[in-house]
Enzyme design. Structure first.
Site, PDB file in Angstrom:
ATOM      1  N   MET A 166       0.828  -1.209   0.000  1.00  0.00           N
ATOM      2  CA  MET A 166       0.000   0.000   0.000  1.00  0.00           C
ATOM      3  C   MET A 166       0.867   1.265   0.000  1.00  0.00           C
ATOM      4  O   MET A 166       0.521   2.274  -0.620  1.00  0.00           O
ATOM      5  CB  MET A 166      -0.938   0.004   1.205  1.00  0.00           C
ATOM      6  CG  MET A 166      -2.000  -1.090   1.189  1.00  0.00           C
ATOM      7  SD  MET A 166      -3.019  -1.096  -0.332  1.00  0.00           S
ATOM      8  CE  MET A 166      -2.220  -2.389  -1.306  1.00  0.00           C
ATOM      9  N   ASP A 169       1.962   2.007  -3.525  1.00  0.00           N
ATOM     10  CA  ASP A 169       0.866   2.614  -4.271  1.00  0.00           C
ATOM     11  C   ASP A 169       0.661   4.063  -3.845  1.00  0.00           C
ATOM     12  O   ASP A 169       0.456   4.953  -4.679  1.00  0.00           O
ATOM     13  CB  ASP A 169      -0.410   1.796  -4.034  1.00  0.00           C
ATOM     14  CG  ASP A 169      -1.587   2.300  -4.849  1.00  0.00           C
ATOM     15  OD1 ASP A 169      -1.428   2.467  -6.076  1.00  0.00           O
ATOM     16  OD2 ASP A 169      -2.659   2.520  -4.271  1.00  0.00           O
ATOM     17  N   THR A 170       0.761   4.292  -2.541  1.00  0.00           N
ATOM     18  CA  THR A 170       0.555   5.636  -2.000  1.00  0.00           C
ATOM     19  C   THR A 170       1.591   6.619  -2.526  1.00  0.00           C
ATOM     20  O   THR A 170       1.264   7.764  -2.863  1.00  0.00           O
ATOM     21  CB  THR A 170       0.594   5.600  -0.462  1.00  0.00           C
ATOM     22  OG1 THR A 170      -0.490   4.791   0.006  1.00  0.00           O
ATOM     23  CG2 THR A 170       0.478   6.997   0.128  1.00  0.00           C
ATOM     24  N   ASP A 218      -5.581   5.281  12.275  1.00  0.00           N
ATOM     25  CA  ASP A 218      -5.829   3.921  11.797  1.00  0.00           C
ATOM     26  C   ASP A 218      -5.948   2.972  12.986  1.00  0.00           C
ATOM     27  O   ASP A 218      -5.772   3.374  14.142  1.00  0.00           O
ATOM     28  CB  ASP A 218      -4.718   3.460  10.838  1.00  0.00           C
ATOM     29  CG  ASP A 218      -5.250   2.544   9.734  1.00  0.00           C
ATOM     30  OD1 ASP A 218      -6.050   1.638  10.051  1.00  0.00           O
ATOM     31  OD2 ASP A 218      -4.871   2.725   8.558  1.00  0.00           O
ATOM     32  N   MET A 239     -12.648   4.168  12.691  1.00  0.00           N
ATOM     33  CA  MET A 239     -13.377   5.239  12.000  1.00  0.00           C
ATOM     34  C   MET A 239     -14.892   5.086  12.096  1.00  0.00           C
ATOM     35  O   MET A 239     -15.629   6.042  11.849  1.00  0.00           O
ATOM     36  CB  MET A 239     -12.946   5.306  10.534  1.00  0.00           C
ATOM     37  CG  MET A 239     -13.284   4.097   9.716  1.00  0.00           C
ATOM     38  SD  MET A 239     -12.609   4.237   8.041  1.00  0.00           S
ATOM     39  CE  MET A 239     -12.998   2.610   7.394  1.00  0.00           C
ATOM     40  N   LEU A 255     -12.941   4.164   0.982  1.00  0.00           N
ATOM     41  CA  LEU A 255     -14.364   3.941   0.748  1.00  0.00           C
ATOM     42  C   LEU A 255     -14.619   2.787  -0.214  1.00  0.00           C
ATOM     43  O   LEU A 255     -15.682   2.160  -0.165  1.00  0.00           O
ATOM     44  CB  LEU A 255     -15.026   5.227   0.249  1.00  0.00           C
ATOM     45  CG  LEU A 255     -15.030   6.390   1.266  1.00  0.00           C
ATOM     46  CD1 LEU A 255     -15.756   7.594   0.685  1.00  0.00           C
ATOM     47  CD2 LEU A 255     -15.652   5.975   2.596  1.00  0.00           C
ATOM     48  N   HIS A 256     -13.656   2.476  -1.068  1.00  0.00           N
ATOM     49  CA  HIS A 256     -13.872   1.340  -1.984  1.00  0.00           C
ATOM     50  C   HIS A 256     -13.883  -0.003  -1.251  1.00  0.00           C
ATOM     51  O   HIS A 256     -14.255  -1.022  -1.830  1.00  0.00           O
ATOM     52  CB  HIS A 256     -12.853   1.340  -3.128  1.00  0.00           C
ATOM     53  CG  HIS A 256     -11.460   0.954  -2.749  1.00  0.00           C
ATOM     54  ND1 HIS A 256     -10.477   0.706  -3.698  1.00  0.00           N
ATOM     55  CD2 HIS A 256     -10.853   0.760  -1.543  1.00  0.00           C
ATOM     56  CE1 HIS A 256      -9.345   0.394  -3.095  1.00  0.00           C
ATOM     57  NE2 HIS A 256      -9.553   0.420  -1.794  1.00  0.00           N
TER      58      HIS A 256
END
Length: 350
Positions: A166, A169-170, A218, A239, A255-256
């Site tokens: 991740m 990707d970030t 997180d 969250m 949200l995905h």
């Protein structure tokens, strides 16, 4: 007759390529595990088979197997092959630069995460997701016996691998965001990255905009695996229960993971966390456009299936995003497409 035969041949070839589509992923994985791109890069010029063999992590080397893997990598257009002084030498094609360690666009973590045996297992349960037996379990749960979040908490080595993927990707996303959307951060003095992992995304913001107080938020096991960057604050939490207050809330690829009902709940909590005057929610996620000829269209559709299998979530079209934001009680939104798989949605609660 000849035209029909050519058509059949082309169609059969296409199907065979689909059948063995996994080979590209797993040959790429082996190239990463063998560190082939870095060996050639560090050498500074194309290398012979025997030269490459000497640099592999263990000896002896099956040179015939190495030759055949390299031949496949050349066909994939990841590596190059040339004859220099009568010797066959292997170099790096342009895409292979993303396999080289030590720069912010390196994709090794993403490759090793996505091709991991456990993370590939849910794909074998795609049929079960269509022939619904009344179960609400995801394919990930069917394959591995638990949901993805509990699995990560129970397997720290996989959690670390996932976080590295991740983070890769970030870095790609945030590099584009900071360069192409700097005005988005005008007037913001505090920002909370909800579900921000180890803090890679918000750290990029802290570096680009030092005046902004940046916080990553997180789950406890994720924060525990964080490097503890000095530029950012870290808060542990859930969250669905609480989101810390800030001028802006950011969610990258969060949200995905969730269905519409859960997304609306998250968006409402975000709305409560930002001020009425100028507060906003920055959503970094995929916007599907199945008619698009964009190079990332197939990947975006693949990621939609990936979300369905692993989390029960989905990638969304602009119309679906519009409805989601409206149903959460927001007044409006603005979309900015950036040089990444994802786009940026600024959602305005008030």
């Amino acid at each position: 007759m000849e035209m029909i035969n050519k058509e059949n041949l082309s169609s059969q070839a296409k199907l065979w390529n689909f059948i063995y589509g996994f080979a590209d992923s797993l040959v790429l994985k082996s190239a990463v595990q063998l560190d082939l791109a870095n060996i050639i890069h560090n050498h500074g010029s194309p290398m012979t088979l025997s030269e490459l063999s000497l640099h592999l992590p263990s000896q002896p080397v099956n040179q015939d197997a190495l030759y055949r893997v390299l031949r496949y990598l050349v066909h994939m257009k990841l590596f190059t092959k040339s004859s220099i002084d009568g010797e066959l030498r292997y170099g790096l094609a342009p895409p292979a630069k993303f396999l080289v360690k030590g720069w912010d666009k390196c994709m090794l973590g993403a490759i090793l995460t996505i091709t991991d045996k456990d993370f590939m297992a849910p794909w074998h349960y795609l049929k079960e997701g269509i022939l619904n037996d009344g179960s609400t379990s995801t394919a990930f749960e069917k394959a591995l016996g638990t949901n993805i979040w509990d699995y990560m908490a129970e397997h720290p080595e996989k959690n670390q691998l996932f976080n590295e993927g991740m983070a890769n990707d970030t870095r790609l996303i945030m590099s584009a965001l900071v360069k192409e959307c700097s005005s988005m951060f005008d007037g913001i003095t505090t920002i909370v990255d909800v579900g921000g992992g180890t803090g890679t995304a918000v750290r990029n913001i802290a570096k680009a905009f030092p005046h902004i107080k940046c916080t990553v938020y997180d789950l406890p096991h994720v924060i525990a695996d964080s490097p503890g960057y000095t530029e950012i604050n870290s808060i542990q939490g859930d969250m669905f229960k609480y989101i810390p207050n800030a001028d802006a809330i950011m969610m990258k690829c969060i949200l995905h993971d969730w269905d519409d009902k859960e997304c609306i709940e998250i968006l409402k909590r975000c709305k409560d966390a930002v001020p009425r005057d100028g507060g906003k929610v920055i959503i970094i996620d995929i916007i599907l456009d199945v008619k698009s000829e964009h190079p990332y269209t197939k990947m975006r559709l693949t990621l939609d299936l990936d979300m369905m299998l692993n989390t029960g979530g989905k990638e969304r079209t602009e119309e679906e995003w519009k409805k989601l934001i409206h149903d959460a009680g927001y007044k409006g939104y603005k979309i900015t497409h950036i040089s990444a798989v994802q786009s940026v949605i600024e959602a305005y609660p008030y």
